[in-house]
Motif scaffolding. Sequence first.
Motif, PDB file in Angstrom:
ATOM      1  N   LYS A 160      65.286  31.594  40.869  1.00  0.00           N
ATOM      2  CA  LYS A 160      64.958  32.361  39.652  1.00  0.00           C
ATOM      3  C   LYS A 160      66.127  33.293  39.328  1.00  0.00           C
ATOM      4  O   LYS A 160      66.518  34.098  40.188  1.00  0.00           O
ATOM      5  N   PRO A 161      66.676  33.176  38.137  1.00  0.00           N
ATOM      6  CA  PRO A 161      67.794  34.069  37.796  1.00  0.00           C
ATOM      7  C   PRO A 161      67.347  35.532  37.780  1.00  0.00           C
ATOM      8  O   PRO A 161      66.204  35.832  37.455  1.00  0.00           O
ATOM      9  N   SER A 162      68.288  36.432  38.118  1.00  0.00           N
ATOM     10  CA  SER A 162      67.969  37.862  38.021  1.00  0.00           C
ATOM     11  C   SER A 162      68.044  38.294  36.570  1.00  0.00           C
ATOM     12  O   SER A 162      67.293  39.156  36.125  1.00  0.00           O
ATOM     13  N   ASN A 163      68.984  37.708  35.861  1.00  0.00           N
ATOM     14  CA  ASN A 163      69.154  37.991  34.431  1.00  0.00           C
ATOM     15  C   ASN A 163      69.681  36.751  33.724  1.00  0.00           C
ATOM     16  O   ASN A 163      70.204  35.850  34.370  1.00  0.00           O
ATOM     17  N   GLY A 164      69.575  36.771  32.408  1.00  0.00           N
ATOM     18  CA  GLY A 164      70.157  35.689  31.616  1.00  0.00           C
ATOM     19  C   GLY A 164      69.179  34.568  31.325  1.00  0.00           C
ATOM     20  O   GLY A 164      68.053  34.560  31.835  1.00  0.00           O
TER      21      GLY A 164
END
Lengths: 244, 263
Positions: free
Chosen positions: A53-57
């Motif tokens: 899971k991306p932290s951001n973007g």
Amino acid sequence: MKLEVKNLEKKFKDFTAVNNINFLINEGQTLGLLGPNGCGKTTTIGMLLGLIKPSNGQIFIDEKNFENLNREKVLSKINFASPYVELPKKLTVRENLEIYGRLYGVKDLKNRIFDITDDLNLGSFINKRTGELSSGQKNRVSLAKSLINKPKILFLDEPTASLDPDIGDFVRKYIEEYKSKNKITILLASHNMKEVERLCDQVIMMKEGKIVDRGTCQSLIEKHGRNNLEDTFLKIARNKYELE
Amino acid sequence: MNWNKVYGLSLRHFYLIKSSFPRILDLIYWPSIQIFLWGFISKFFTLSSTYYNNTVGVILSAAILYDFLFRSSISYNMMFLEEIWSRNFTNLFISPIKIKEIIAALTLTAILRTLIGTVPAVLLAIPLFGVSIFKIGLPLISLLLSLYLFGITLGLLVTSGLIRFGPSFENIAWASLFFLAPLGCIYYPIEILPHWLQIIAKILPLVHIFEEMRNILINDIISYTQILLAITISIFYFMLGVAVFYISYAGAKIRGTLINVGE
């Protein structure tokens, strides 16, 4: 299918594995993802495959945010091959392809298995256990699995690692032909610069989680004043302060 | 739920079992050894104890049911571990299969592995020791269902740990059932436990299952309340296990552990 990544970031506690990267791969194009070990390539692919899971973007597929799409629907149009990920060794090639064909919901599976094994010359060992195959044979089986669902987007992680030149050339040629016939979008992570030069329309160079350079192979070679992509890679990888 | 995908994943484990005779032999070997061991122990107890007088089958039946529980849990864990050992984990989790379909496939396939191990042991006990768990009658189906659900729950909890902590959690897979066995009152009545442990034991389905088994075999009485309680508790734990699995999966995606499992 078009794949676009916007401001993608992954942090593991205090460590930033992927730092605010952006790129776009148009339909039918191949993007090379290059960089030294630990630069964030695997984490990037992991995020694109929905394993991390991306932290951001955001990740956009045909301009639609992956997060808002049906995960199974998207994954049925994607596939992945890597020599570091294997298929169950005790099962035969045919059994493995049958199982993954079912998991991907492939229609007319029998014919699809016949076609793909014929294309990749797997016929002579289709009833052999995958664990008994040579690394070249295993590699082609892994590629067959990654194409079983006729993916629209294909992720390839070092597809010809540890192959002899002949088999390596066969695989590269096959990917080239398959791409031109089927217009699939490919993200290729590789340490083989000749392979990248041959297969990729564009490349991005990653270092310490960031994209430090991008362009066509030729433009990067010229920009860095080197004779080939390998020397260009070494220059970028060894230069501490060079960032895009 | 796409049953074709569930079938596809089940097929992977079916092919694995049928491809290896030593694997089938291994599944049969341990439950059969258990039967021999507990058969002789229970024979000795019937000679030396008035409690078990004329009920030679009580301990052996308990051993069979406990083994059924053990096999169902271990089968579930083993099938998941197979994906890690064969480095197939990434391929599986990037395929368009839902988590509930993975759980369904493992749950359905675990019964096959469990039965391959348990059925020969059950059949061996009849001619060798004159003990048949079929004497329990129809309630046996409910007791087995409850045991199976609880076994799968333990499997789900262990696999959640494998997703969360990686292959290093493997040892817990083997130890999980031994930890609960003393509280399950498998071979002895609940009254043997200290009062405070009895309270803890009663929140597990095992006590109710094995108490009921003894109730039927020794007193020839069926308590449907006890059976219903066992099933209800097992379903509750199963749902809890599923929830924990989903939470672990979501956590693993954040921590990025899914991509390295098995590598």
